[in-house]
Design a protein around this motif. Structure first.
Motif, PDB file in Angstrom:
ATOM      1  N   TYR A  41       0.819  -1.214   0.000  1.00 15.11           N
ATOM      2  CA  TYR A  41       0.000   0.000   0.000  1.00 15.11           C
ATOM      3  C   TYR A  41       0.851   1.261   0.000  1.00 15.11           C
ATOM      4  CZ  TYR A  41      -3.643   3.304   1.286  1.00 15.11           C
ATOM      5  OH  TYR A  41      -4.500   4.376   1.302  1.00 15.11           O
ATOM      6  N   TRP A  42       1.839   1.323   0.892  1.00 16.34           N
ATOM      7  CA  TRP A  42       2.614   2.553   1.015  1.00 16.34           C
ATOM      8  C   TRP A  42       3.814   2.606   0.067  1.00 16.34           C
ATOM      9  CZ3 TRP A  42       0.586   1.002   6.002  1.00 16.34           C
ATOM     10  CH2 TRP A  42      -0.340   1.898   6.518  1.00 16.34           C
ATOM     11  N   GLY A  43       4.140   1.512  -0.558  1.00 18.39           N
ATOM     12  CA  GLY A  43       5.255   1.533  -1.508  1.00 18.39           C
ATOM     13  C   GLY A  43       4.822   1.569  -2.952  1.00 18.39           C
ATOM     14  N   GLN A  44       3.580   2.001  -3.207  1.00 16.37           N
ATOM     15  CA  GLN A  44       3.064   1.963  -4.571  1.00 16.37           C
ATOM     16  C   GLN A  44       3.804   2.898  -5.516  1.00 16.37           C
ATOM     17  OE1 GLN A  44      -0.861   4.141  -5.000  1.00 16.37           O
ATOM     18  NE2 GLN A  44      -0.926   3.736  -2.810  1.00 16.37           N
ATOM     19  N   ALA A  45       4.393   3.970  -4.989  1.00 22.15           N
ATOM     20  CA  ALA A  45       5.125   4.894  -5.863  1.00 22.15           C
ATOM     21  C   ALA A  45       6.277   4.200  -6.575  1.00 22.15           C
ATOM     22  CB  ALA A  45       5.643   6.078  -5.045  1.00 22.15           C
ATOM     23  N   ILE A  46       6.860   3.178  -5.950  1.00 21.62           N
ATOM     24  CA  ILE A  46       7.963   2.435  -6.557  1.00 21.62           C
ATOM     25  C   ILE A  46       7.472   1.114  -7.147  1.00 21.62           C
ATOM     26  CG2 ILE A  46      10.162   1.295  -6.101  1.00 21.62           C
ATOM     27  CD1 ILE A  46      10.690   3.352  -3.948  1.00 21.62           C
ATOM     28  N   LEU A  47       6.562   0.468  -6.455  1.00 19.37           N
ATOM     29  CA  LEU A  47       6.140  -0.863  -6.874  1.00 19.37           C
ATOM     30  C   LEU A  47       5.309  -0.842  -8.154  1.00 19.37           C
ATOM     31  CD1 LEU A  47       5.208  -2.470  -3.434  1.00 19.37           C
ATOM     32  CD2 LEU A  47       7.274  -2.795  -4.789  1.00 19.37           C
ATOM     33  N   ILE A  48       4.474   0.183  -8.350  1.00 21.31           N
ATOM     34  CA  ILE A  48       3.641   0.224  -9.560  1.00 21.31           C
ATOM     35  C   ILE A  48       4.497   0.341 -10.815  1.00 21.31           C
ATOM     36  CG2 ILE A  48       1.945   1.608 -10.818  1.00 21.31           C
ATOM     37  CD1 ILE A  48       0.496   2.104  -8.239  1.00 21.31           C
ATOM     38  N   PRO A  49       5.444   1.308 -10.900  1.00 21.53           N
ATOM     39  CA  PRO A  49       6.297   1.334 -12.105  1.00 21.53           C
ATOM     40  C   PRO A  49       7.104   0.054 -12.282  1.00 21.53           C
ATOM     41  CG  PRO A  49       6.489   3.384 -10.877  1.00 21.53           C
ATOM     42  CD  PRO A  49       5.736   2.443 -10.009  1.00 21.53           C
ATOM     43  N   PHE A  50       7.581  -0.518 -11.176  1.00 17.05           N
ATOM     44  CA  PHE A  50       8.352  -1.762 -11.287  1.00 17.05           C
ATOM     45  C   PHE A  50       7.477  -2.892 -11.829  1.00 17.05           C
ATOM     46  CE2 PHE A  50       9.876  -5.749  -9.429  1.00 17.05           C
ATOM     47  CZ  PHE A  50      11.173  -5.769  -9.936  1.00 17.05           C
ATOM     48  N   ALA A  51       6.253  -3.024 -11.322  1.00 17.44           N
ATOM     49  CA  ALA A  51       5.354  -4.075 -11.812  1.00 17.44           C
ATOM     50  C   ALA A  51       5.007  -3.864 -13.282  1.00 17.44           C
ATOM     51  CB  ALA A  51       4.080  -4.105 -10.969  1.00 17.44           C
ATOM     52  N   LEU A  52       4.755  -2.609 -13.673  1.00 11.42           N
ATOM     53  CA  LEU A  52       4.481  -2.329 -15.091  1.00 11.42           C
ATOM     54  C   LEU A  52       5.677  -2.692 -15.961  1.00 11.42           C
ATOM     55  CD1 LEU A  52       2.566   1.084 -14.951  1.00 11.42           C
ATOM     56  CD2 LEU A  52       1.694  -1.072 -15.844  1.00 11.42           C
ATOM     57  N   ALA A  53       6.876  -2.356 -15.495  1.00 19.18           N
ATOM     58  CA  ALA A  53       8.074  -2.671 -16.274  1.00 19.18           C
ATOM     59  C   ALA A  53       8.250  -4.178 -16.419  1.00 19.18           C
ATOM     60  CB  ALA A  53       9.301  -2.050 -15.615  1.00 19.18           C
ATOM     61  N   VAL A  54       8.001  -4.923 -15.346  1.00 20.69           N
ATOM     62  CA  VAL A  54       8.137  -6.383 -15.414  1.00 20.69           C
ATOM     63  C   VAL A  54       7.148  -6.969 -16.410  1.00 20.69           C
ATOM     64  CG1 VAL A  54       7.838  -8.512 -14.105  1.00 20.69           C
ATOM     65  CG2 VAL A  54       9.086  -6.603 -13.100  1.00 20.69           C
ATOM     66  N   LEU A  55       5.897  -6.500 -16.381  1.00 13.09           N
ATOM     67  CA  LEU A  55       4.883  -7.041 -17.285  1.00 13.09           C
ATOM     68  C   LEU A  55       5.183  -6.677 -18.739  1.00 13.09           C
ATOM     69  CD1 LEU A  55       1.620  -6.437 -15.225  1.00 13.09           C
ATOM     70  CD2 LEU A  55       2.949  -8.521 -15.459  1.00 13.09           C
ATOM     71  N   ILE A  56       5.638  -5.462 -18.960  1.00 14.41           N
ATOM     72  CA  ILE A  56       6.010  -5.083 -20.334  1.00 14.41           C
ATOM     73  C   ILE A  56       7.211  -5.898 -20.808  1.00 14.41           C
ATOM     74  CG2 ILE A  56       6.835  -3.189 -21.780  1.00 14.41           C
ATOM     75  CD1 ILE A  56       5.226  -1.285 -20.024  1.00 14.41           C
ATOM     76  N   ALA A  57       8.141  -6.158 -19.903  1.00 15.95           N
ATOM     77  CA  ALA A  57       9.290  -7.000 -20.267  1.00 15.95           C
ATOM     78  C   ALA A  57       8.826  -8.420 -20.607  1.00 15.95           C
ATOM     79  CB  ALA A  57      10.302  -7.029 -19.121  1.00 15.95           C
ATOM     80  N   PHE A  58       7.860  -8.960 -19.845  1.00 18.34           N
ATOM     81  CA  PHE A  58       7.289 -10.266 -20.170  1.00 18.34           C
ATOM     82  C   PHE A  58       6.662 -10.247 -21.564  1.00 18.34           C
ATOM     83  CE2 PHE A  58       6.942 -11.573 -15.545  1.00 18.34           C
ATOM     84  CZ  PHE A  58       7.769 -12.661 -15.698  1.00 18.34           C
ATOM     85  N   LEU A  59       5.991  -9.151 -21.899  1.00 17.30           N
ATOM     86  CA  LEU A  59       5.302  -9.053 -23.183  1.00 17.30           C
ATOM     87  C   LEU A  59       6.281  -8.948 -24.350  1.00 17.30           C
ATOM     88  CD1 LEU A  59       2.464  -8.824 -24.469  1.00 17.30           C
ATOM     89  CD2 LEU A  59       2.648  -6.357 -24.205  1.00 17.30           C
ATOM     90  N   LEU A  60       7.394  -8.240 -24.141  1.00 16.10           N
ATOM     91  CA  LEU A  60       8.356  -8.010 -25.229  1.00 16.10           C
ATOM     92  C   LEU A  60       9.432  -9.092 -25.302  1.00 16.10           C
ATOM     93  CD1 LEU A  60       8.905  -4.139 -24.911  1.00 16.10           C
ATOM     94  CD2 LEU A  60       7.303  -5.365 -26.380  1.00 16.10           C
ATOM     95  N   ALA A  61       9.589  -9.884 -24.253  1.00 15.52           N
ATOM     96  CA  ALA A  61      10.662 -10.883 -24.234  1.00 15.52           C
ATOM     97  C   ALA A  61      10.569 -11.874 -25.390  1.00 15.52           C
ATOM     98  CB  ALA A  61      10.670 -11.616 -22.894  1.00 15.52           C
ATOM     99  N   PRO A  62       9.379 -12.403 -25.759  1.00 18.31           N
ATOM    100  CA  PRO A  62       9.345 -13.328 -26.904  1.00 18.31           C
ATOM    101  C   PRO A  62       9.841 -12.702 -28.200  1.00 18.31           C
ATOM    102  CG  PRO A  62       7.325 -13.515 -25.625  1.00 18.31           C
ATOM    103  CD  PRO A  62       8.059 -12.329 -25.088  1.00 18.31           C
ATOM    104  N   LEU A  63       9.579 -11.401 -28.420  1.00 20.78           N
ATOM    105  CA  LEU A  63      10.087 -10.746 -29.628  1.00 20.78           C
ATOM    106  C   LEU A  63      11.608 -10.645 -29.598  1.00 20.78           C
ATOM    107  CD1 LEU A  63       7.461  -7.859 -29.951  1.00 20.78           C
ATOM    108  CD2 LEU A  63       7.482 -10.069 -31.122  1.00 20.78           C
ATOM    109  N   VAL A  64      12.165 -10.314 -28.434  1.00 17.96           N
ATOM    110  CA  VAL A  64      13.625 -10.229 -28.313  1.00 17.96           C
ATOM    111  C   VAL A  64      14.258 -11.597 -28.552  1.00 17.96           C
ATOM    112  CG1 VAL A  64      15.516  -9.721 -26.725  1.00 17.96           C
ATOM    113  CG2 VAL A  64      13.491  -8.255 -26.753  1.00 17.96           C
ATOM    114  N   ILE A  65      13.672 -12.635 -27.958  1.00 18.32           N
ATOM    115  CA  ILE A  65      14.205 -13.987 -28.140  1.00 18.32           C
ATOM    116  C   ILE A  65      14.128 -14.409 -29.603  1.00 18.32           C
ATOM    117  CG2 ILE A  65      13.840 -16.413 -27.534  1.00 18.32           C
ATOM    118  CD1 ILE A  65      12.889 -15.464 -24.802  1.00 18.32           C
TER     119      ILE A  65
END
Length: 605
Positions: A41-65
């Protein structure tokens, strides 16, 4: 929605063996959950961008591979994919911005039509019972107020105060400018952090994975590897498949709106596809915008109803056809669990939490599946069966709910037709009831109800006879070694033998042993089947074999010793030494032994 990664599965907990030894004590576990919730709850300022980055990396990883497999170095592949993603986002943004500005310029032209629609709605409300009730209450309140003014003290009316107009100084406006820009600057900072973090995650994918393995510890390397592989596979498959489905949905919505004649069909199609990433509420938000636009642009209500029908048909088609065809399996989260997760992540992180709810919950449930301390999350939110079918059947029988017990058997047969239902589902409740009664966990009345209900279910499953089989001429008698549960199990064996042309004669479990032996001799049977369901019953089965063998030396004796898990070889040797010709540990094996002896006896005759 996705298929789990290959590899040895986690141990099944559908039998409910209880918590894993060495799990954290409840108080420490509760403290950890509270601390985790506070950090989320209180760490959302850091955790939300990190979670978005992880999910976008999951989405783009097959193209990179894919580019790496074609010979491109990883840095070049990452830069190419990231630039392509930026180009797609900027291109769509430019198109949407153009259409939004055009829509804003044209909205004043439809002001009269909007007023007419509002007037129609108000006119409809005046004729409703609610509006008449409101008017009645308002009229009564006015009459009471006039009565009070008329009968109250005749004080002089206080003059109304003069209105005061406050003009804001220009310096005050300038001072409030940073506060107005702060939310936008925070949003841009988060977006920039995500944009920087994604390419670095793609470049150091293996390094990040190795650091997670080292953090967990190499002593649990196999378990952690399976958890990471399954989580990444599920999330990647979910994101790619959901993106494909939502893109197709956006194209169909844009085409349908264009055919109806709704202006800015591309804008509303893209918004509908993007909003569909929001679980449950996204489709309604996406439909509300073009419906409102249609009401504002067109006279009458026909076009608006057509748009509502378009979204309804497309959502049914997408959910019932596209997702069924494209999703090999679900995301691993139950419907109720996903609803709870959506509510939690929305409370913790707002609209972005609603967007991230499904992939975050998938990761959490997969990790809980392999970590004993988080097993309660897997039990509460996973979509895998927690209770096996036989245990569910036994539980409903203990609750004396015969109707639902029959439905459980019917559902199992619909998914798994065949004879295995007797060994896999129907035998176990009888053995469990006998074991619980022996430990004084249930009374005699409850055990008798289980046997009686199981007898009714087995009778309903009785197949039609198959006349003409030669083995049906062999005289076969079946007797229970000890109890009514053995008799019900023999009725299951009768059901299995009937399609082969054998109508098994099952005598009552209340018949004494001497009477059973005399009945077998008087009927001149050629084959005797003894049913002995564990736990217990071995001594009774041996005694019955010893009594039958001297009286009927030429008769074949088959003992069905079912639901035995331990010391099978010793049990088999004891029964064979007592005079049995064959010992089987499942109903299907017992059927096969009886058919073998019956056919041999028929050929010999």
């Amino acid at each position: 929605m996705v298929t789990p990664a290959a590899g040895p599965p986690a141990p099944s907990r559908s039998r409910g063996e209880g918590p894993t030894p060495g799990a954290l004590n409840p108080l420490l576990r509760f403290s950890g959950v509270v601390l985790a919730l506070a950090c989320i709850y209180w760490g959302q300022a850091i955790l939300i961008p990190f979670a978005l980055a992880v999910l976008i990396a999951f989405l783009l990883a097959p193209l990179v591979i894919g580019l790496q497999r074609r010979g491109l170095p990883r840095p070049v592949a990452v830069v190419t994919v990231v630039l392509f993603a930026f180009a797609v986002v900027l291109g769509l943004g430019a198109v949407l911005a153009t259409q939004v500005m055009g829509l804003a310029e044209e909205l004043p032209q439809y002001q009269s039509n909007i007023k007419q629609k509002i007037a129609d709605v108000r006119l409809l409300g005046r004729h409703s019972g609610l509006q008449r009730a409101q008017e009645t209450v308002k009229q009564a309140a006015n009459e009471v107020e006039r009565e009070v003014e008329r009968t109250g003290p005749g004080a002089a009316r206080t003059p109304s105060p003069a209105p005061v107009v406050i003009q804001q100084d220009r310096s005050t406006r300038l001072m409030s400018l940073p506060a107005a820009l702060s939310p936008w600057l925070e949003l841009l900072a988060r977006a920039g952090f995500v944009a920087i973090l994604v390419p670095f995650m793609l470049l150091a994918r293996e390094e990040l994975r190795n650091r997670v393995l080292r953090l967990v510890g190499f002593g649990r390397l196999a378990l952690t590897t399976r958890a990471l592989d399954e989580a990444s596979e599920r999330v990647t498959r979910y994101l790619l498949t959901q993106s494909l489905v939502n893109t197709m949905f956006a194209v169909l919505v844009a085409a349908g709106l264009f055919l109806i004649g709704v202006p800015y069909a591309i804008l509303f199609g893209v918004l509908a596809g993007a909003l569909r990433f929001l679980p449950y509420v996204g489709i309604w938000l996406g439909a509300g915008l073009p419906v409102a636009m249609t009401m504002a642009v067109f006279q009458g209500w026909t076009k608006g109803l057509l748009v509502v029908g378009l979204f309804a048909v497309l959502e049914v088609f997408t959910s019932g056809v596209l997702e069924v065809l494209l999703y090999a399996r679900s995301a691993g989260v139950s419907e109720v669990g996903l609803l709870v997760a959506v509510a939690f992540w929305t409370w913790a992180w707002g609209p972005l939490g609603l967007l991230l709810a499904t992939p975050l919950t998938v990761c959490l449930v997969v990790i809980a599946k392999y970590v004993p301390e988080l097993e309660f999350l897997w039990v509460l939110m996973g979509d895998e069966p927690i209770v096996s079918t036989d245990l569910a059947l036994y539980q409903r029988l203990l609750a004396e709910d015969e109707d639902e017990a029959s439905e459980i058997v019917e559902r199992h047969l619909a998914k798994h037709p065949g004879d295995a239902v007797y060994d896999d589902v129907l035998l176990s409740p009888l053995a469990l009831a006998a074991g619980d009664h022996g430990r004084d966990r249930i009374g005699s009345d409850e055990q008798q109800f289980v046997c009686r209900a199981m007898r009714d279910i087995v009778e309903d499953l009785l197949p039609p006879p198959a006349p003409g089989a030669g083995a049906s001429r062999v005289r076969i008698l079946a007797g229970a070694a000890r109890s009514e549960a053995d008799e019900v199990a023999l009725l299951m064996l009768r059901n299995l033998l009937r399609p082969a042309g054998i109508d098994l004669d099952v005598v009552s479990a209340d018949l004494p042993c001497d009477e059973l032996v005399r009945s077998a001799r008087e009927r001149r049977v050629e084959l005797v089947v003894i049913g002995a369901l564990a736990p217990g019953g071995l001594t009774h089965a041996r005694y019955l074999c010893k009594r039958l063998r001297p009286v009927l030396p030429g008769v074949k004796i088959v003992v069905g010793r079912w639901c035995v898990a331990d010391d099978v070889d010793a049990m088999r040797e004891a029964l064979l030494a007592a005079g049995a010709d064959a010992v089987a540990t499942t109903l299907q094996e017992t059927r096969d032994r009886v058919l073998d002896f019956a056919r041999a006896l028929y050929r010999a005759a």
